[in-house]
Design a protein around this motif. Structure first.
Motif, PDB file in Angstrom:
ATOM      1  N   ALA B  65       0.610  -1.102   0.015  1.00 34.94           N
ATOM      2  CA  ALA B  65       0.025   0.140   0.041  1.00 34.94           C
ATOM      3  C   ALA B  65       0.766   1.180   0.055  1.00 34.94           C
ATOM      4  N   ILE B  66       2.293   1.279   0.143  1.00 42.19           N
ATOM      5  CA  ILE B  66       3.061   2.384   0.090  1.00 42.19           C
ATOM      6  C   ILE B  66       3.173   2.613  -1.451  1.00 42.19           C
ATOM      7  N   ALA B  67       2.901   3.954  -1.794  1.00 36.56           N
ATOM      8  CA  ALA B  67       3.138   4.255  -3.366  1.00 36.56           C
ATOM      9  C   ALA B  67       4.580   4.172  -3.882  1.00 36.56           C
ATOM     10  N   ALA B  68       4.430   3.984  -4.998  1.00 41.41           N
ATOM     11  CA  ALA B  68       5.824   4.026  -5.813  1.00 41.41           C
ATOM     12  C   ALA B  68       6.605   4.950  -5.499  1.00 41.41           C
ATOM     13  N   ASN B  69       7.933   5.100  -5.534  1.00 43.03           N
ATOM     14  CA  ASN B  69       9.033   5.727  -5.116  1.00 43.03           C
ATOM     15  C   ASN B  69       8.876   6.343  -3.713  1.00 43.03           C
ATOM     16  N   PRO B  70       8.961   5.271  -2.739  1.00 43.50           N
ATOM     17  CA  PRO B  70       8.452   5.364  -1.109  1.00 43.50           C
ATOM     18  C   PRO B  70       9.237   6.793  -0.888  1.00 43.50           C
ATOM     19  N   TYR B  71       8.483   7.790  -0.163  1.00 40.61           N
ATOM     20  CA  TYR B  71       8.728   8.720   0.266  1.00 40.61           C
ATOM     21  C   TYR B  71       8.439   8.664   1.729  1.00 40.61           C
ATOM     22  N   LEU B  72       9.554   9.234   2.757  1.00 41.87           N
ATOM     23  CA  LEU B  72       9.239   9.187   4.137  1.00 41.87           C
ATOM     24  C   LEU B  72       9.952  10.372   4.776  1.00 41.87           C
ATOM     25  N   SER B  73       8.941  10.729   5.761  1.00 42.31           N
ATOM     26  CA  SER B  73       9.407  12.214   6.474  1.00 42.31           C
ATOM     27  C   SER B  73       9.257  11.745   7.848  1.00 42.31           C
ATOM     28  N   PHE B  74      10.469  12.188   8.839  1.00 41.45           N
ATOM     29  CA  PHE B  74      10.487  11.802  10.224  1.00 41.45           C
ATOM     30  C   PHE B  74      11.422  12.663  10.828  1.00 41.45           C
ATOM     31  N   PHE B  75      11.119  12.673  12.135  1.00 37.96           N
ATOM     32  CA  PHE B  75      11.945  13.633  12.953  1.00 37.96           C
ATOM     33  C   PHE B  75      13.020  13.250  13.804  1.00 37.96           C
ATOM     34  N   THR B  76      14.065  13.860  13.931  1.00 42.68           N
ATOM     35  CA  THR B  76      15.146  13.418  15.397  1.00 42.68           C
ATOM     36  C   THR B  76      15.519  14.347  16.003  1.00 42.68           C
ATOM     37  N   VAL B  77      16.132  14.029  17.286  1.00 38.60           N
ATOM     38  CA  VAL B  77      16.769  15.337  17.856  1.00 38.60           C
ATOM     39  C   VAL B  77      18.110  15.320  17.391  1.00 38.60           C
ATOM     40  N   ALA B  78      18.932  16.534  17.147  1.00 38.69           N
ATOM     41  CA  ALA B  78      20.172  16.905  16.922  1.00 38.69           C
ATOM     42  C   ALA B  78      21.064  16.834  17.987  1.00 38.69           C
TER      43      ALA B  78
END
Lengths: 155, 105
Positions: B65-78
């Motif tokens: 169910a993930i679209a073609a050319n997977p895009y992911l955005s997430f966060f982290t602490v520097a």
């Protein structure tokens, strides 16, 4: 020879039976709400799922189900002892009920994930967050899809 | 395979930063048929991992169910200067990596 009523009925019956056959093969493969419930239970187990904390940003109406932007965020301080462990996203009517599992931790800083998904039909999308205290929180959204994804033919 | 990574090159210590990734992949669902009725075999990316100086900070299990050319955005602490390493793993032995550097002041 005149056609009897019995001959006519048996002929009509066989025509109906023959006509019914092609309809069966055209039905698309689809998950059911029961499969959605099972997929959720596989993750959650017997735990209670509460409503709240989770926010699901997804357009209510999409033209093309092949790429639907989606953002899930969870209200959490994301500290060492109170954070989001995982975010699970499910659907109701794609061929398979799972969309994705996203594993976070206290160093994520913010419990938010975005991606692009496929939707095979107008349906419900469910996001469930598992917090560090092993409680589960969910939200659901209905999406209307004009052009379905996944099951079309390719040339 | 080319991957696009969008992560800040510089950040303040303790700042929450967003990392966005996009990789090219067909993400063939395994549910489609050709015009003559043959099932097109599944070929998707099943797992994505991001490590920050060796420690895993984000991981995703992906489904058809993930679209073609997977895009992911997430966060982290520097937390400290160093390197983000990205890894995509999928069907048929698919594997792809990318990396990005960050300076934390």
């Amino acid at each position: 020879m005149p056609t009897t009523r019995r001959q006519f009925l048996s002929l009509a019956g066989s025509v109906t039976a023959a006509g019914a056959i092609p309809i069966i093969a055209l039905r698309p493969l689809e998950a059911t709400p029961a499969m959605l419930t099972t997929a959720i239970r596989n993750i959650v187990g017997e735990a209670q799922i509460r409503t709240g904390k989770v926010k699901l940003d997804i357009p209510p109406l999409v033209e093309n189900g092949n790429t639907v932007p989606m953002t899930v965020s969870v209200a959490s301080p994301m500290t060492a002892d109170d954070y989001v462990k995982t975010i699970h996203v499910f659907n109701e009517k794609n061929p398979q009920p799972n969309i994705g599992n996203f594993h976070l931790g206290p160093s994520s800083g913010r419990a938010q994930v975005s991606t692009r998904i496929r939707l095979a039909d107008s349906q419900k999308v469910v996001a469930i967050a598992r917090l560090s205290d092993d409680t589960f929180w969910q939200v659901a959204a209905d999406v209307v899809v004009t052009l379905a994804a996944c099951t079309e033919e390719i040339n | 395979m080319a991957a696009l990574i969008n992560a800040p090159a510089k950040a303040k210590r303790g700042e929450i930063i967003e990392i966005r990734t996009l990789t090219s992949h067909i993400m063939e669902t395994g549910f489609r048929h050709t015009a003559d009725g043959k099932l097109v075999p599944r070929d998707i990316i099943t797992s994505f991992t991001c490590r920050y100086n060796g420690a895993e900070i984000f991981r995703a299990d992906l489904f058809p169910a993930i679209a073609a050319n997977p895009y992911l955005s997430f966060f982290t602490v520097a937390k400290e200067s160093g390197k983000f390493e990205f890894e995509w793993i999928g069907d048929n032995g698919y594997s792809s990596t990318a990396s990005a550097s960050i300076i934390v002041e």
